[in-house]
Design an enzyme around this catalytic site. Structure first.
Site, PDB file in Angstrom:
ATOM      1  N   TYR A  18      39.567  44.579  10.779  1.00  0.00           N
ATOM      2  CA  TYR A  18      41.020  44.528  11.015  1.00  0.00           C
ATOM      3  C   TYR A  18      41.613  43.291  10.320  1.00  0.00           C
ATOM      4  CZ  TYR A  18      45.351  43.654  13.541  1.00  0.00           C
ATOM      5  OH  TYR A  18      46.658  43.385  13.864  1.00  0.00           O
ATOM      6  N   ARG A  37      48.088  30.861  35.433  1.00  0.00           N
ATOM      7  CA  ARG A  37      47.254  30.749  34.212  1.00  0.00           C
ATOM      8  C   ARG A  37      45.784  30.942  34.562  1.00  0.00           C
ATOM      9  NH1 ARG A  37      45.905  26.033  32.753  1.00  0.00           N
ATOM     10  NH2 ARG A  37      47.952  25.082  33.011  1.00  0.00           N
ATOM     11  N   LYS A  94      47.430  49.103  21.895  1.00  0.00           N
ATOM     12  CA  LYS A  94      47.298  50.395  21.235  1.00  0.00           C
ATOM     13  C   LYS A  94      47.148  51.499  22.280  1.00  0.00           C
ATOM     14  CE  LYS A  94      47.481  47.636  17.697  1.00  0.00           C
ATOM     15  NZ  LYS A  94      46.290  47.138  17.033  1.00  0.00           N
ATOM     16  N   ASP A 151      34.697  45.710  18.632  1.00  0.00           N
ATOM     17  CA  ASP A 151      36.134  45.920  18.794  1.00  0.00           C
ATOM     18  C   ASP A 151      36.318  47.412  19.043  1.00  0.00           C
ATOM     19  OD1 ASP A 151      38.846  46.477  18.447  1.00  0.00           O
ATOM     20  OD2 ASP A 151      39.134  44.947  16.910  1.00  0.00           O
TER      21      ASP A 151
HETATM   22  C1  LIG Z   1      45.870  45.915  16.559  1.00  0.00           C
HETATM   23  C2  LIG Z   1      44.437  45.598  16.486  1.00  0.00           C
HETATM   24  C3  LIG Z   1      43.968  44.333  16.849  1.00  0.00           C
HETATM   25  C4  LIG Z   1      44.888  43.189  17.241  1.00  0.00           C
HETATM   26  O1  LIG Z   1      45.555  43.421  18.425  1.00  0.00           O
HETATM   27  P1  LIG Z   1      46.986  42.739  18.794  1.00  0.00           P
HETATM   28  O2  LIG Z   1      47.222  43.231  20.164  1.00  0.00           O
HETATM   29  O3  LIG Z   1      47.966  43.220  17.762  1.00  0.00           O
HETATM   30  O4  LIG Z   1      46.782  41.259  18.701  1.00  0.00           O
HETATM   31  C5  LIG Z   1      42.601  44.097  16.794  1.00  0.00           C
HETATM   32  N1  LIG Z   1      41.741  45.061  16.399  1.00  0.00           N
HETATM   33  C6  LIG Z   1      42.161  46.287  16.039  1.00  0.00           C
HETATM   34  C7  LIG Z   1      41.152  47.302  15.610  1.00  0.00           C
HETATM   35  C8  LIG Z   1      43.516  46.597  16.063  1.00  0.00           C
HETATM   36  O5  LIG Z   1      43.932  47.834  15.694  1.00  0.00           O
END
Ligand SMILES: *Cc1c(COP(=O)(O)O)cnc(C)c1O
Length: 378
Positions: A100, A48, A197, A172
């Protein structure tokens, strides 16, 4: 400095010390043996707190993003959550009005009830940010391109505002990835990613990361929260992410090119009311995107003249595009975003969102052609 494509092609290639293997080995151990004197041979004691495989991924992310510190989390939202948790409960923050939707839910359900003061503005208009901030604003959150209208925020302009009032600027960077956009060079303090992603890139890992420009007290607070609460990325997901990262650049080269072809095709189609893609000169954020992105990304959305019903029929009629949420994988996806986001969604019901994968562009355009033709036959 080599090109990013070169750096990515060997991301995390620190040959294994024991064997010389070029590919990282996976350290699954949750616990590490102490020396007779009580010290730890390599500084690791419990996963952890630190794990060699996860730490190797973090070093690779620091290198491609150009930051100085990183923590890999169990998901993108776990990473976002740790950033918000690192703030005092009654903080004032400014976020995009089209942020998001999972982040919006996190803020509204978990932080606003505990006293956080949140202003939502159209971040593509820096004047709106200027009006919303006060000397008490501690953090500005940017997401560009945005979801699902692909609005573009001028990171440099927002960074100037954040600097003036002494607020932390978080970007982000999930949709643009470090291959297309470098928020630290534009003034950001923190970049967060959903590794789920493009970076992992194969729709088989859930992960997130916080990368910091400076290893300052704010970042150390985020790292302490991760250690205390435990939302760490597991060793196998860390390894899969490193494997995926090596092809990030070459995947995006293909995906961005195809996205541009599809955007032009849709813009010329009689049944399409509007296409949202920053690579189109008709897009409102086109000129800003040109200055801060290498290419225009592989996400786009479009609205049908026939409204929600036609949008549903086009999604139903697609044969190659798969009907699913998420993005950034090798397979192209089509999604009716408003129904995914639920009844409170501000997304137009006539809108379909596309994530472009690695298929041949002709096949994808052919698929959209037949789905659009079929939907108009009814
Ligand atoms: C998918 C996404 C997230 C969240 O990510 P997870 O891995 O699903 O928790 C945050 N910001 C954007 C722009 C996203 O496309």
């Amino acid at each position: 400095m080599p090109h990013l494509l070169t750096i990515l092609s060997r991301a995390a290639s620190e040959p294994d010390m024991e064997t010389g293997g070029l590919v990282p080995s996976i350290q699954f151990s949750t616990t590490f043996q102490r020396n007779p004197d009580g010290t730890y041979p390599k500084g690791y004691h419990y996963t952890r707190d630190g794990n060699p495989t996860r730490n190797q991924l973090e070093r690779a992310l620091i290198e491609i993003e150009g930051g100085s510190a990183c923590r890999a989390f169990a998901s993108g939202l776990a990473a976002s959550n740790a950033v918000l948790q690192a703030l005092p409960h009654d903080s004032q923050i400014v976020i995009p009005d089209d942020v998001y939707h999972g982040f919006r839910r996190l803020v509204d359900e978990e932080f606003v009830p505990r006293g956080m003061n949140v202003q939502s503005v159209d971040m593509s208009e820096p004047d709106q940010v200027l009006d919303a901030v006060s000397p008490k604003t501690v953090l500005i959150w940017v997401e560009t391109p945005s979801n699902p209208l692909l609005k573009i925020t001028d990171i440099r302009s927002i960074a100037d505002i954040a600097e003036k009032i002494g607020a932390v600027l978080v970007v982000d960077g999930t949709w643009a990835t470090p291959y297309l956009q470098k928020p630290f060079e534009l003034g950001a303090d923190i970049v967060i990613h959903s590794l789920t992603k493009y970076i992992a890139g194969h729709s088989d890992v859930l992960g997130g990361a916080v990368v910091a420009k400076k290893n300052d007290t704010f970042f150390q607070r985020i790292a302490a929260i991760q250690m205390a609460a435990g939302a760490v990325l597991d060793p196998f997901s860390s390894w899969l992410t490193m494997r995926g990262m090596r092809t990030l650049g070459i995947r995006l080269e293909h995906q961005c090119r195809t996205a541009g072809l599809i955007a032009s095709f849709l813009e010329g189609h009689a049944r399409v009311a509007q296409v949202h893609y920053p690579g189109l000169p008709s897009h409102r954020g086109h000129s800003t995107a040109r200055t801060q992105m290498e290419k225009f990304g592989a996400m786009l959305s479009f609205q049908l003249k026939g409204g929600a019903e036609e949008a549903t029929r086009v999604a139903a009629g697609s044969m190659i595009f798969m009907r699913a949420t998420s993005l950034g994988g090798t397979e192209s996806l089509i999604e009716h975003r408003a129904s995914m986001e639920g009844p409170t969604s501000p997304t137009p019901t006539s809108l379909l969102r596309l994530s472009i994968g690695l298929e041949h562009p002709d096949d994808l355009i052919g698929d959209l052609t037949q789905a659009l033709d079929r939907s108009s036959d009814r």
